[in-house]
Write a protein that holds these residues in place. Sequence first.
Motif, PDB file in Angstrom:
ATOM      1  N   LYS A 140      -1.885 -28.939  -3.720  1.00  0.00           N
ATOM      2  CA  LYS A 140      -1.040 -28.509  -4.836  1.00  0.00           C
ATOM      3  C   LYS A 140      -0.951 -26.983  -4.889  1.00  0.00           C
ATOM      4  CE  LYS A 140       0.211 -32.167  -7.416  1.00  0.00           C
ATOM      5  NZ  LYS A 140       1.567 -32.384  -7.949  1.00  0.00           N
ATOM      6  N   GLY A 141       0.235 -26.484  -5.167  1.00  0.00           N
ATOM      7  CA  GLY A 141       0.363 -25.056  -5.408  1.00  0.00           C
ATOM      8  C   GLY A 141      -0.132 -24.707  -6.798  1.00  0.00           C
ATOM      9  N   ILE A 142      -0.396 -23.437  -7.037  1.00  0.00           N
ATOM     10  CA  ILE A 142      -0.893 -22.988  -8.340  1.00  0.00           C
ATOM     11  C   ILE A 142       0.022 -21.898  -8.886  1.00  0.00           C
ATOM     12  CG2 ILE A 142      -2.773 -21.864  -9.597  1.00  0.00           C
ATOM     13  CD1 ILE A 142      -4.725 -23.025  -7.573  1.00  0.00           C
ATOM     14  N   GLN A 148      -1.657 -11.017 -13.570  1.00  0.00           N
ATOM     15  CA  GLN A 148      -1.508 -10.922 -12.126  1.00  0.00           C
ATOM     16  C   GLN A 148      -2.774 -10.420 -11.426  1.00  0.00           C
ATOM     17  OE1 GLN A 148       0.950  -7.475 -10.741  1.00  0.00           O
ATOM     18  NE2 GLN A 148       1.377  -7.202 -12.928  1.00  0.00           N
ATOM     19  N   HIS A 149      -3.564  -9.609 -12.107  1.00  0.00           N
ATOM     20  CA  HIS A 149      -4.736  -9.020 -11.454  1.00  0.00           C
ATOM     21  C   HIS A 149      -5.885 -10.022 -11.336  1.00  0.00           C
ATOM     22  CE1 HIS A 149      -2.716  -5.240 -11.268  1.00  0.00           C
ATOM     23  NE2 HIS A 149      -2.508  -5.243 -12.578  1.00  0.00           N
ATOM     24  N   GLU A 161      -3.018 -19.166  -1.487  1.00  0.00           N
ATOM     25  CA  GLU A 161      -1.777 -18.595  -1.999  1.00  0.00           C
ATOM     26  C   GLU A 161      -1.475 -19.152  -3.390  1.00  0.00           C
ATOM     27  OE1 GLU A 161       0.363 -16.186  -0.858  1.00  0.00           O
ATOM     28  OE2 GLU A 161      -1.276 -15.806   0.558  1.00  0.00           O
ATOM     29  N   MET A 162      -1.034 -18.265  -4.271  1.00  0.00           N
ATOM     30  CA  MET A 162      -0.677 -18.680  -5.623  1.00  0.00           C
ATOM     31  C   MET A 162       0.560 -17.900  -6.059  1.00  0.00           C
ATOM     32  SD  MET A 162      -4.561 -18.923  -7.286  1.00  0.00           S
ATOM     33  CE  MET A 162      -4.139 -17.685  -8.440  1.00  0.00           C
ATOM     34  N   VAL A 163       1.297 -18.457  -6.977  1.00  0.00           N
ATOM     35  CA  VAL A 163       2.410 -17.749  -7.600  1.00  0.00           C
ATOM     36  C   VAL A 163       1.869 -17.097  -8.862  1.00  0.00           C
ATOM     37  CG1 VAL A 163       4.668 -17.955  -8.701  1.00  0.00           C
ATOM     38  CG2 VAL A 163       4.135 -19.320  -6.663  1.00  0.00           C
ATOM     39  N   LEU A 164       1.995 -15.779  -8.942  1.00  0.00           N
ATOM     40  CA  LEU A 164       1.415 -15.028 -10.054  1.00  0.00           C
ATOM     41  C   LEU A 164       2.502 -14.508 -10.996  1.00  0.00           C
ATOM     42  CD1 LEU A 164      -1.128 -12.802  -8.043  1.00  0.00           C
ATOM     43  CD2 LEU A 164      -1.467 -15.132  -8.921  1.00  0.00           C
ATOM     44  N   TRP A 165       2.294 -14.718 -12.280  1.00  0.00           N
ATOM     45  CA  TRP A 165       3.133 -14.064 -13.284  1.00  0.00           C
ATOM     46  C   TRP A 165       2.773 -12.586 -13.279  1.00  0.00           C
ATOM     47  CZ3 TRP A 165       7.368 -15.615 -15.437  1.00  0.00           C
ATOM     48  CH2 TRP A 165       7.878 -14.957 -16.577  1.00  0.00           C
TER      49      TRP A 165
END
Length: 301
Positions: A140-142, A148-149, A161-165
């Motif tokens: 699963k992606g996250i 973001q930090h 790998e993750m998608v960061l706000w």
Amino acid sequence: MDIKEQIKRLKKEKNAVILAHTYQPGDIQDAADYVGDSYGLSVQASNTDADVIVFCGVRFMAETAHILSPSKKVILPAEDAGCPMADMINGDDIVKLKEKYPDYLVMCYVNSTSEIKAHSDVCCTSSNAVKIAQKLPPEKGILFVPDQHLGSYIMEQLGREMVLWDGFCPTHVRIQPEMIKQARELYPDASILIHPEAPRACRELCDQVLSTGQMVQHVKTSETMEFVIATELGLIHTLQRERPDKTYHPLFSGLLCPNMKKGSLEQIVSALEGTGGEVITLPQEIRQKAKYSLTCMLELS
């Protein structure tokens, strides 16, 4: 009557407990029953038999206490104490993000609004973030919100790998690499501790990357006697209370959170008297959904 004695009397009358975050002013920490990080304080409150919780911190902390202790009256003494990072994402933002990445899990930093927690699959704190992410299904992606930090710190530790706000803490992003290099020169025998909300370039120059609660525990047990503290200045008061025999240097004097410094002893009195502060209430649907993401965190911790 002395204001501290007045607070003691009112606490007894109201069967109240006072919680103070480690970033609060020193006199508030000294008047509190419990001092700690935001989530730890909420858990502490849920384990007490108090009828009233006076939460000396910012809004999302008081909301979390209400989510975990809905039968208790939770009061935020400084009504306008918000969190800029928590406000960097709203319900519409996260709905659109989930539509863009429908197969991803939403991992939410506890430093967020109840609305964002309600849209999340699991919460985390700065101390358990890596552990929580590690236990999420690898296929699963996250989506990590809002900081973001802290998100990049998780990625560094796990290689995932993750998608960061793109949210951030306005206080911790004031930290610059040059400040840490200068601290090394000024205090060559000191250990430099930094919070994971700080930018990566700064974290990489420090000796330990720790949450506020972890910093307290580390200082209490470490053989090191001198520290540079690269987080909000209020923590130094907490550390001095725990280990007064050790020496602490702030990284720089500008590491102050304006919202965390809005509280006062007079506001605590007003909250206990019922003449000031805000009683935290949340819609039942939001509260129940937010509690789910917090419960998932507890199960994975």
